[in-house]
Design a protein around this motif. Structure first.
Motif, PDB file in Angstrom:
ATOM      1  N   UNK A 247     130.139 -18.152  26.188  1.00 47.88           N
ATOM      2  CA  UNK A 247     131.566 -18.771  26.487  1.00 47.88           C
ATOM      3  C   UNK A 247     131.118 -19.955  27.526  1.00 47.88           C
ATOM      4  N   UNK A 248     130.156 -19.918  28.309  1.00 45.85           N
ATOM      5  CA  UNK A 248     129.949 -21.106  29.264  1.00 45.85           C
ATOM      6  C   UNK A 248     129.469 -22.218  28.057  1.00 45.85           C
ATOM      7  N   UNK A 249     128.635 -21.944  27.556  1.00 49.46           N
ATOM      8  CA  UNK A 249     127.871 -23.120  26.525  1.00 49.46           C
ATOM      9  C   UNK A 249     129.077 -23.494  25.787  1.00 49.46           C
TER      10      UNK A 249
ATOM     11  N   UNK B 191     144.782 -14.553  17.611  1.00 49.79           N
ATOM     12  CA  UNK B 191     143.283 -14.441  17.684  1.00 49.79           C
ATOM     13  C   UNK B 191     142.858 -13.242  18.408  1.00 49.79           C
ATOM     14  N   UNK B 192     143.636 -12.810  19.323  1.00 45.94           N
ATOM     15  CA  UNK B 192     143.435 -11.706  20.080  1.00 45.94           C
ATOM     16  C   UNK B 192     143.060 -10.402  19.193  1.00 45.94           C
TER      17      UNK B 192
ATOM     18  N   UNK C 286     136.844 -18.909  21.261  1.00 49.48           N
ATOM     19  CA  UNK C 286     137.846 -18.228  21.690  1.00 49.48           C
ATOM     20  C   UNK C 286     137.453 -16.504  21.613  1.00 49.48           C
ATOM     21  N   UNK C 287     136.671 -16.052  20.858  1.00 46.74           N
ATOM     22  CA  UNK C 287     136.287 -14.495  20.803  1.00 46.74           C
ATOM     23  C   UNK C 287     135.554 -14.229  22.097  1.00 46.74           C
ATOM     24  N   UNK C 288     134.599 -15.191  22.735  1.00 42.46           N
ATOM     25  CA  UNK C 288     133.694 -14.970  23.720  1.00 42.46           C
ATOM     26  C   UNK C 288     134.705 -15.100  24.831  1.00 42.46           C
ATOM     27  N   UNK C 289     135.786 -15.953  24.930  1.00 42.17           N
ATOM     28  CA  UNK C 289     136.643 -15.972  26.076  1.00 42.17           C
ATOM     29  C   UNK C 289     137.363 -14.802  26.219  1.00 42.17           C
ATOM     30  N   UNK C 290     137.956 -14.219  25.108  1.00 43.84           N
ATOM     31  CA  UNK C 290     138.702 -13.045  25.303  1.00 43.84           C
ATOM     32  C   UNK C 290     137.717 -11.717  25.415  1.00 43.84           C
TER      33      UNK C 290
END
Length: 335
Positions: A59-61, A91-92, A207-211
């Motif tokens: 997510x950071x990258x 997306x969730x 988005x996937x990594x954020x959630x």
């Protein structure tokens, strides 16, 4: 006109470099994750926390690349924010599948050996056929169904031989089957969600990594990992955080080189490359861990690998035949 020899040569060199990078990164990711999850040097009984940290790194990258627009001269990263209400709504649900997929994959890798890891997760193709029919109404040819039958037989034979060699883990195998199921569902629903992010695979990964960072927190608590984290003595170890960071970078890199390999070759070539890579990974793992396997164990791997490769080839031929069929006039777009 024929492609100039120098351009053709440079194209082949580029393909060779990309495929080699995919092999190196993919195999390294499996070994790094196995070391993180099972190594006595790390000795942290918190596999979901390790997976969560890898999502934080990815997510950071992605956040940095989204802010800067990508890497100049290499690739452009699409702009977007995961905190839009409309994006979250669409997306969730897919991110929940993504979270369960990577969680069960790493849990499988924790409990089974690297040589058996590919066979333990080999039922993805079978689940793809089942869910494509149940959810999408897409029928599968008899040749592809036959390949699925051989994959199931190879999986059963591999499990049987693992138990005879006293290296079988029922829990790891269950996680492998669930991971295959979640990967199949994730692949199917990704096609439905991609239009919501303008077909941008990188944006969907962002988005996937954020959630997943948020979705993993209750899973870590439910898995009882807070006690292990509280009592872990090596949080001040440079080696521990270095290996955790390498694992996170590998997790991000595998997504990039996978997309790159598909881009410079084709989905079929990617599947064949992945199958061949799995074969090489199995051989390397048996040598690395000094594991001796019998002929039937190797036979189970060959059955799964060959059946998976044939399935990919049959599906590609079917898609090519379908694309050559004339489209009825009433189905053609007026545009």
């Amino acid at each position: 006109m024929k492609e100039p020899r120098s351009d053709l040569c440079s194209r082949y060199i580029k393909i060779f470099i990309v495929v080699s990078c995919y092999w190196v990164v993919s195999i390294a990711t499996v070994f790094v994750n196995k070391s993180l999850l099972s190594s006595q040097k790390v000795a942290l009984e918190a596999p979901l926390f390790i997976t969560w940290f890898q999502c934080v790194v990815s997510f950071t990258i992605c956040f940095t690349l989204s802010t800067t627009g990508g890497i100049p001269g290499i690739f452009v990263f699409p702009k977007g924010t995961p905190w839009s209400i409309e994006v979250i709504r669409r997306v969730l649900p897919l991110s929940l599948m993504f979270t369960l997929m990577i969680a069960t994959n790493n849990l499988c890798l924790k409990y089974v050996g690297v040589p058996f890891y590919y066979v333990g997760r080999s039922l993805t193709t079978v689940f793809n056929v089942v869910f494509s029919y149940v959810l999408l109404g897409q029928a599968t040819s008899s040749k592809c169904i036959m390949c699925c039958g051989f994959i199931i037989f190879g999986f059963y034979l591999g499990v049987d031989q693992e138990s005879l060699l006293d290296s079988f883990s029922l829990l790891g195998t269950i996680y492998g089957v669930v991971g295959s199921l979640m990967l199949s569902l994730y692949s199917i629903y990704t096609k439905k969600v991609l239009p919501s992010v303008n077909q941008q695979v990188w944006l969907l990964s962002y988005y996937n990594n954020a959630y997943s960072i948020l979705l993993f927190l209750p899973l870590i608590v439910l898995n009882g990992e807070l006690t292990a984290l509280w009592n872990y003595p090596n949080f001040d170890s440079t080696y521990f955080w270095f290996q955790m960071l390498v694992g996170g970078l590998c997790g991000f890199a595998i997504g990039y080189v996978t997309s790159l390999q598909i881009q410079v070759t084709s989905p079929l070539t990617h599947n064949i490359s992945g199958t061949a890579k799995a074969c090489a990974q199995t051989v390397i793992a048996t040598q690395w861990y000094n594991e001796s396997k019998n002929i039937l164990w190797w036979t189970s791997n060959l059955i799964v690998l060959a059946s998976s490769g044939l399935y990919a080839r049959f599906k590609q031929v079917e898609m090519e035949e379908q694309s050559r069929k004339p489209v009825p006039e009433e189905e053609k777009s007026l545009v």
